[in-house]
Design a protein around this motif. Sequence first.
Motif, mmCIF file in Angstrom:
data_model
loop_
_atom_site.group_PDB
_atom_site.id
_atom_site.type_symbol
_atom_site.label_atom_id
_atom_site.label_comp_id
_atom_site.label_asym_id
_atom_site.label_seq_id
_atom_site.Cartn_x
_atom_site.Cartn_y
_atom_site.Cartn_z
ATOM 1 N N SER A 66 17.133 87.921 151.517
ATOM 2 C CA SER A 66 15.582 88.285 151.800
ATOM 3 C C SER A 66 16.303 86.397 152.185
ATOM 4 O O SER A 66 14.874 85.909 152.927
ATOM 5 C CB SER A 66 14.621 88.591 151.486
ATOM 6 O OG SER A 66 14.465 88.071 150.077
ATOM 7 N N SER B 203 18.008 95.461 158.031
ATOM 8 C CA SER B 203 17.837 96.498 158.818
ATOM 9 C C SER B 203 17.760 97.172 157.820
ATOM 10 O O SER B 203 17.083 96.972 156.651
ATOM 11 C CB SER B 203 20.222 96.491 158.047
ATOM 12 O OG SER B 203 20.055 96.479 156.822
ATOM 13 N N HIS C 280 25.767 88.866 149.965
ATOM 14 C CA HIS C 280 25.452 87.643 148.515
ATOM 15 C C HIS C 280 24.807 87.489 146.471
ATOM 16 O O HIS C 280 23.911 87.174 146.138
ATOM 17 C CB HIS C 280 23.846 86.668 148.811
ATOM 18 C CG HIS C 280 23.148 87.509 148.487
ATOM 19 N ND1 HIS C 280 22.191 88.915 148.917
ATOM 20 C CD2 HIS C 280 21.054 87.079 147.738
ATOM 21 C CE1 HIS C 280 20.985 89.840 148.313
ATOM 22 N NE2 HIS C 280 20.150 87.929 147.583
ATOM 23 N N SER D 119 20.465 94.119 146.017
ATOM 24 C CA SER D 119 21.516 94.759 147.015
ATOM 25 C C SER D 119 22.655 95.567 146.588
ATOM 26 O O SER D 119 22.991 96.073 146.479
ATOM 27 C CB SER D 119 22.081 93.361 147.776
ATOM 28 O OG SER D 119 20.463 92.817 148.669
ATOM 29 N N GLU E 235 21.597 98.876 145.201
ATOM 30 C CA GLU E 235 21.847 99.701 145.587
ATOM 31 C C GLU E 235 23.664 100.033 146.105
ATOM 32 O O GLU E 235 23.744 101.479 146.513
ATOM 33 C CB GLU E 235 21.196 99.051 147.142
ATOM 34 C CG GLU E 235 19.664 98.907 147.528
ATOM 35 C CD GLU E 235 18.691 98.237 147.584
ATOM 36 O OE1 GLU E 235 17.454 98.098 147.366
ATOM 37 O OE2 GLU E 235 18.935 97.205 148.299
HETATM 38 N N1 UDP Z 1 17.287 94.416 152.637
HETATM 39 C C1 UDP Z 1 16.872 95.116 154.203
HETATM 40 N N2 UDP Z 1 17.613 94.895 154.906
HETATM 41 C C2 UDP Z 1 17.876 93.969 155.435
HETATM 42 C C3 UDP Z 1 18.648 92.799 154.090
HETATM 43 C C4 UDP Z 1 18.030 93.313 152.473
HETATM 44 O O1 UDP Z 1 16.190 96.488 153.160
HETATM 45 O O2 UDP Z 1 18.643 93.552 155.612
HETATM 46 C C5 UDP Z 1 16.479 94.869 151.311
HETATM 47 C C6 UDP Z 1 16.988 94.713 149.915
HETATM 48 O O3 UDP Z 1 17.581 96.252 150.100
HETATM 49 C C7 UDP Z 1 17.118 94.472 149.491
HETATM 50 C C8 UDP Z 1 16.302 93.382 148.934
HETATM 51 O O4 UDP Z 1 16.254 93.298 150.377
HETATM 52 O O5 UDP Z 1 16.744 95.403 148.268
HETATM 53 C C9 UDP Z 1 16.964 92.245 149.300
HETATM 54 O O6 UDP Z 1 16.524 91.790 147.640
HETATM 55 P P1 UDP Z 1 17.725 91.164 146.731
HETATM 56 O O7 UDP Z 1 17.760 91.196 145.185
HETATM 57 O O8 UDP Z 1 19.164 91.733 147.551
HETATM 58 O O9 UDP Z 1 17.790 89.407 146.995
HETATM 59 P P2 UDP Z 1 16.757 88.189 147.364
HETATM 60 O O10 UDP Z 1 16.831 88.555 149.085
HETATM 61 O O11 UDP Z 1 15.792 89.151 146.334
HETATM 62 O O12 UDP Z 1 17.776 87.484 147.417
#
Ligand code: UDP
Length: 477
Positions: free
Chosen positions: A289, A349, A366, A371, A374
């Motif tokens: 995000s 997504s 990243h 992520s 998951e």
């Molecule tokens: N996510 C999502 N759709 C996207 C990209 C990311 O739903 O297109 C969600 C992903 O499933 C995860 C979160 O956003 O749960 C991102 O969290 P993460 O800790 O990986 O990264 P941050 O956003 O905190 O850098």
Amino acid sequence: MALNHEQQEEIHVLMVAFASQGHINPLLRLGNRLVSKGLHVSLAITEVFQHRVANASSSTTANSIAGIQLLFFSDGFSVDYNRGSNLDYYMETLGKVGPINLSNLIKDHFHGGKRKLSCIINNPFVPWVAEVAAENQIPCAMLWIQPCALYAIYHRFYNNLNPFPTLTNPEMSVDLPGLPLLQTQDLPSFVLPSNTFGSLPKLIAETFQNMKKLKWVLGNSFYELEKELIDSMEELCPIRPVGPLVPPSLLGEDQNLDIGIDMWKPEESCMEWLNHQTPSSVIYISFGSLIMLSDQQFESIATALKNNNHPFLWVVKGSEIRRTSDGTGGLPSEFLEETKDQGIVVPWSPQTKVLAHPAVACFLTHCGWNSMLEAVASGVPMIAYPQWTDQPTNAKLIADVLKVGVRLRPESSGVITAEEVEKCIKEVMVGARSEEFKNNAVEFKRTARLASAEGGSSDRNIQVLVDEIVSSCSTGV
Ligand code: UDP
């Protein structure tokens, strides 16, 4: 320990989160597990999230998500205020206003009657919550939302237990129990002498210097994933893994239960596109995000995707699309046209559904911990492209500890070339170790499910927490 009816009425847990999807969702999933074990759970979040809840998942009403009551408190700013514009100022203000407003919320909702508050759970970015808990004589737990490896590194760093790089010795490697030797590029950016990231490392430092205020430390991880590391902290400052706190559908539990809120509305049409792809053929690319790629990074990834010619699904956030005359922003101008039969680009997504889709072969990530977990829970190998905070260490875990993928290596200038991206995609998709990565990933998917299932390692840790909350409630400790 079974709860009798009287206790069920009384035992209430309040979780408090900083307003971001990656912080709130793991707490919601933990909360749901506590609810299923008979506790009453509320989540206090800042008011700015109130409107986002309306877009949340199926198990949601305006005031609850998956059986968890939602409570809102003011962070001292109007809903329209851009909180990212000056994060240091925002976090500083939240640290002053938050404790007052949270204390009032506790008074309003939990004092008197049967709603006795027996435990508060915070996360590392709101360390002041532990002080509010102490003032109200309520036991406090912290849910650590990065790998246990990071918990260990920060604990040792902020308490000066081991040598870390300094300005005079910036390249020294770090040798810690339960981890391979860590080079500078494997360490979280907050512990580097070059660290200039302001309020966030300050909050982490406060968390680790105030551990005495916490009765329990829980981790969004699972024992089988980080065994040696978790064991290495047992004598020092134990962490109990209760994860992976991913949607239950990813763990083979309730397929319709997708507990969580979304930052933005996901582009569901990409699922239809995935349905038309060959099994294990698609490269999924997302940088979470917060990260904004540079033009050079876009260029390298775009060129590698074209050259490899595998189908791809790439998340390019609206905020990354800079206004250019041709409207393509950071993406090379001809890319979308040239690859229209090869892949698709979406602004956001439904990531957990994407990772669980059989067409997905690997994940260029990243290395944000949500992520990564998951992907682990989905059995998907990864290509690590870390940027900052915990991500470099998470990339080390991917490549050298869990062995579920490879890490992109920058040139000495720091640039990741298209050739490097192309090489890593090949290594994970068809290279000599591709089978090893896939097998390891599938094995972690299996152990993640076992850990979360009834009687599994994480489930047992949650039960111990519930039992301890219940007994501290009855003994008044
Ligand atoms: N996510 C999502 N759709 C996207 C990209 C990311 O739903 O297109 C969600 C992903 O499933 C995860 C979160 O956003 O749960 C991102 O969290 P993460 O800790 O990986 O990264 P941050 O956003 O905190 O850098």
